[in-house]
Design an enzyme around this catalytic site. Structure first.
Site, PDB file in Angstrom:
ATOM      1  N   SER A   1       0.838  -1.197   0.000  1.00 54.70           N
ATOM      2  CA  SER A   1       0.000   0.000   0.000  1.00 54.70           C
ATOM      3  C   SER A   1       0.872   1.245   0.000  1.00 54.70           C
ATOM      4  O   SER A   1       1.973   1.246   0.570  1.00 54.70           O
ATOM      5  CB  SER A   1      -0.857  -0.018   1.273  1.00 54.70           C
TER       6      SER A   1
ATOM      7  N   TYR B   1      -1.934  -1.561  10.818  1.00 57.43           N
ATOM      8  CA  TYR B   1      -2.180  -2.047   9.450  1.00 57.43           C
ATOM      9  C   TYR B   1      -1.001  -1.693   8.540  1.00 57.43           C
ATOM     10  O   TYR B   1      -0.436  -2.543   7.858  1.00 57.43           O
ATOM     11  CB  TYR B   1      -3.479  -1.457   8.884  1.00 57.43           C
TER      12      TYR B   1
ATOM     13  N   LYS C   1       2.148  -4.013   6.471  1.00 57.66           N
ATOM     14  CA  LYS C   1       2.551  -3.949   5.048  1.00 57.66           C
ATOM     15  C   LYS C   1       4.057  -3.712   4.961  1.00 57.66           C
ATOM     16  O   LYS C   1       4.755  -4.374   4.191  1.00 57.66           O
ATOM     17  CB  LYS C   1       1.784  -2.829   4.333  1.00 57.66           C
TER      18      LYS C   1
HETATM   19  P1  NAD Z   1     -10.882  -7.330   0.985  1.00 60.27           P
HETATM   20  O1  NAD Z   1     -11.111  -7.385   2.450  1.00 60.27           O
HETATM   21  O2  NAD Z   1     -12.032  -7.081   0.088  1.00 60.27           O
HETATM   22  O3  NAD Z   1     -10.164  -8.679   0.507  1.00 60.27           O
HETATM   23  C1  NAD Z   1      -9.290  -9.407   1.335  1.00 60.27           C
HETATM   24  C2  NAD Z   1      -9.753 -10.862   1.282  1.00 60.27           C
HETATM   25  O4  NAD Z   1      -8.873 -11.641   2.075  1.00 60.27           O
HETATM   26  C3  NAD Z   1     -11.167 -11.063   1.821  1.00 60.27           C
HETATM   27  O5  NAD Z   1     -11.907 -11.831   0.895  1.00 60.27           O
HETATM   28  C4  NAD Z   1     -10.950 -11.840   3.129  1.00 60.27           C
HETATM   29  O6  NAD Z   1     -12.013 -12.715   3.378  1.00 60.27           O
HETATM   30  C5  NAD Z   1      -9.645 -12.563   2.847  1.00 60.27           C
HETATM   31  N1  NAD Z   1      -8.826 -12.884   4.012  1.00 60.27           N
HETATM   32  C6  NAD Z   1      -8.412 -12.058   5.005  1.00 60.27           C
HETATM   33  N2  NAD Z   1      -7.636 -12.745   5.871  1.00 60.27           N
HETATM   34  C7  NAD Z   1      -7.547 -14.016   5.390  1.00 60.27           C
HETATM   35  C8  NAD Z   1      -6.876 -15.184   5.829  1.00 60.27           C
HETATM   36  N3  NAD Z   1      -6.141 -15.207   6.939  1.00 60.27           N
HETATM   37  N4  NAD Z   1      -7.007 -16.324   5.097  1.00 60.27           N
HETATM   38  C9  NAD Z   1      -7.750 -16.333   3.962  1.00 60.27           C
HETATM   39  N5  NAD Z   1      -8.400 -15.249   3.500  1.00 60.27           N
HETATM   40  C10 NAD Z   1      -8.301 -14.115   4.211  1.00 60.27           C
HETATM   41  O7  NAD Z   1      -9.724  -6.243   0.738  1.00 60.27           O
HETATM   42  P2  NAD Z   1      -9.170  -5.628  -0.620  1.00 60.27           P
HETATM   43  O8  NAD Z   1      -9.526  -4.196  -0.646  1.00 60.27           O
HETATM   44  O9  NAD Z   1      -9.514  -6.495  -1.767  1.00 60.27           O
HETATM   45  O10 NAD Z   1      -7.618  -5.710  -0.305  1.00 60.27           O
HETATM   46  C11 NAD Z   1      -6.807  -6.771  -0.785  1.00 60.27           C
HETATM   47  C12 NAD Z   1      -5.380  -6.527  -0.337  1.00 60.27           C
HETATM   48  O11 NAD Z   1      -4.936  -5.269  -0.840  1.00 60.27           O
HETATM   49  C13 NAD Z   1      -5.211  -6.468   1.181  1.00 60.27           C
HETATM   50  O12 NAD Z   1      -3.995  -7.081   1.530  1.00 60.27           O
HETATM   51  C14 NAD Z   1      -5.155  -4.983   1.452  1.00 60.27           C
HETATM   52  O13 NAD Z   1      -4.426  -4.682   2.611  1.00 60.27           O
HETATM   53  C15 NAD Z   1      -4.438  -4.479   0.208  1.00 60.27           C
HETATM   54  N6  NAD Z   1      -4.707  -3.048  -0.069  1.00 60.27           N
HETATM   55  C16 NAD Z   1      -5.979  -2.620  -0.220  1.00 60.27           C
HETATM   56  C17 NAD Z   1      -6.234  -1.266  -0.464  1.00 60.27           C
HETATM   57  C18 NAD Z   1      -7.641  -0.749  -0.600  1.00 60.27           C
HETATM   58  O14 NAD Z   1      -7.828   0.478  -0.535  1.00 60.27           O
HETATM   59  N7  NAD Z   1      -8.658  -1.587  -0.823  1.00 60.27           N
HETATM   60  C19 NAD Z   1      -5.177  -0.373  -0.576  1.00 60.27           C
HETATM   61  C20 NAD Z   1      -3.871  -0.859  -0.436  1.00 60.27           C
HETATM   62  C21 NAD Z   1      -3.661  -2.205  -0.188  1.00 60.27           C
END
Ligand code: NAD
Ligand code: UDP
Length: 336
Positions: free
Chosen positions: A124, A148, A152
């Site tokens: 991120s 959080y 990362k």
């Molecule tokens: P999201 O919560 O929609 O998707 C994450 C998925 O991971 C979910 O389906 C959840 O059920 C699953 N999950 C969580 N812990 C788990 C575990 N221990 N075992 C199996 N499944 C697990 O989030 P997103 O927005 O799609 O984000 C995806 C990734 O991108 C994350 O790592 C997040 O930190 C990163 N990210 C997101 C953003 C944003 O703004 N959405 C920005 C930067 C980074």
């Protein structure tokens, strides 16, 4: 390639599965559904008109992960699974460190055991902290002020150390800016639990009448109109960035910003949303939100030069697709 997509039922993961399938790859999803629903996996298959394999497992569980690596010849891993709510991470740091760090360790151990050397990690822009904008991949990482963000930064370091110890390990660290929007079909998109923290889902819910008005957090920042500036990126552009990263992966550590390189203020986004969808979004200006910074956006030249990838969809497309999903969307949020 056979790609293991952890967190593939989630927001960014599900869109990336579509892009992978459309690029001809096979997808195995591992997700514990802690923040997603299995119907999303069905919708991914409907949209791409291809099958995916789905394992409902927790990727911190080494035995469960081992079964997948034993059953399939995995060519690469894209690791999305993680907890991502900044505020919640301050209240529950141990859950965040456990989930986000242990999952990375478990997966890379399995990669080592089964000789899998391609790994793409969801990081991120938060790891840049309060560096000057635009953010370049070469900048030193600064403290992120919340657990959080620390998960990362720590995961990046762990993965980098692993790559240094294994010369054929090929790692791509992708630093996302602000993913918004939804697949053009309107079938999948962002469906946060409860009241959204992020701007775009808040705006769509105000437009739908589920929330009364947007609260704009501060109009006294040193920006074009005083409101905060972010680099919003369409989730399908982000998804395609993952395919480019995977397909161009070479040995060693590679870090890429995935953004548009263009900053948009809160009020500019509201205006774009109103014009794109011909709908009014009520808002009021309130105090700044604690911990917010005025402005950040990406320098995207590295991804362009090395991956041949740039974001194609503009803020109007982001607003239109986010709204199409919100309008279509009935069961998911309402049933929670
Ligand atoms: P999201 O919560 O929609 O998707 C994450 C998925 O991971 C979910 O389906 C959840 O059920 C699953 N999950 C969580 N812990 C788990 C575990 N221990 N075992 C199996 N499944 C697990 O989030 P997103 O927005 O799609 O984000 C995806 C990734 O991108 C994350 O790592 C997040 O930190 C990163 N990210 C997101 C953003 C944003 O703004 N959405 C920005 C930067 C980074
Ligand atoms: N924002 C806002 N009202 C909201 C949510 C967000 O004014 O209800 C602003 C926030 O202050 C920031 C921008 O919108 O300037 C993007 O916030 P978001 O939480 O979506 O992303 P992040 O701040 O994590 O980059």
């Amino acid at each position: 390639m056979n790609i293991l997509v952890t967190g593939g039922a989630g927001y960014i993961g599900s869109h990336t599965c579509i892009a992978l399938l459309q690029a001809g790859h096979s997808v195995i999803i591992a997700d514990n559904l802690s923040n997603s629903k299995s119907e999303t996996v069905m919708k991914v298959m409907d949209i791409a008109e291809k099958e995916v394999t789905f394992y409902e497992i927790d990727v911190t569980n080494a035995e469960a992960v081992d079964i997948i690596f034993k059953n399939y010849k995995i060519d690469g891993v894209i690791h999305f699974a993680g907890l991502k709510a900044v505020g919640e991470s301050v209240e529950k740091p141990l859950e965040y460190y456990h989930n986000n760090i242990v999952s990375t360790v478990v997966l890379t151990k399995a990669c080592h055991k089964y000789g899998v050397n391609r790994f793409v990690f969801s990081s991120s822009a938060t790891v840049y902290g309060e560096n000057n904008v635009p953010f370049f991949e070469t900048m030193d990482l600064l403290p992120t002020t919340n657990p959080y963000g620390e998960t990362k930064a720590m995961s990046e370091r762990i993965l980098t150390d692993i790559t240094r110890s294994n010369p054929i390990f090929s790692l791509s660290i992708l630093r996302y800016f602000n993913p918004v929007g939804a697949h053009e079909s309107g079938l999948i998109g962002e469906a946060p639990n409860g009241i959204p923290n992020n701007l775009m889902p808040y705006v769509t819910q105000v437009a739908k009448g589920k929330l009364e008005k947007l609260r704009v957090f501060g109009n006294d920042y040193p920006t074009i109109d005083g409101t905060g500036i972010r680099d919003y990126i369409h989730v399908m552009d982000l998804a395609e960035g993952h395919v480019a990263a995977l397909e161009n992966l070479t040995e060693g550590v590679h870090v890429y910003n995935l953004g548009t390189g263009k900053g948009t203020s809160v009020l500019e986004l509201v205006k774009a949303f109103e014009i794109a969808n011909d709908i009014k979004v009520s808002y009021e200006i309130v105090d700044r939100r604690a911990g917010d910074i005025a402005s950040y956006y990406a320098d995207t030249s590295k991804a362009k030069n090395e991956l041949g990838w740039t974001a194609k969809r503009d803020i109007v497309a982001m607003c239109r697709d986010a709204w199409r999903f919100e309008k279509n969307y009935k069961d998911f949020v309402e049933s929670k």
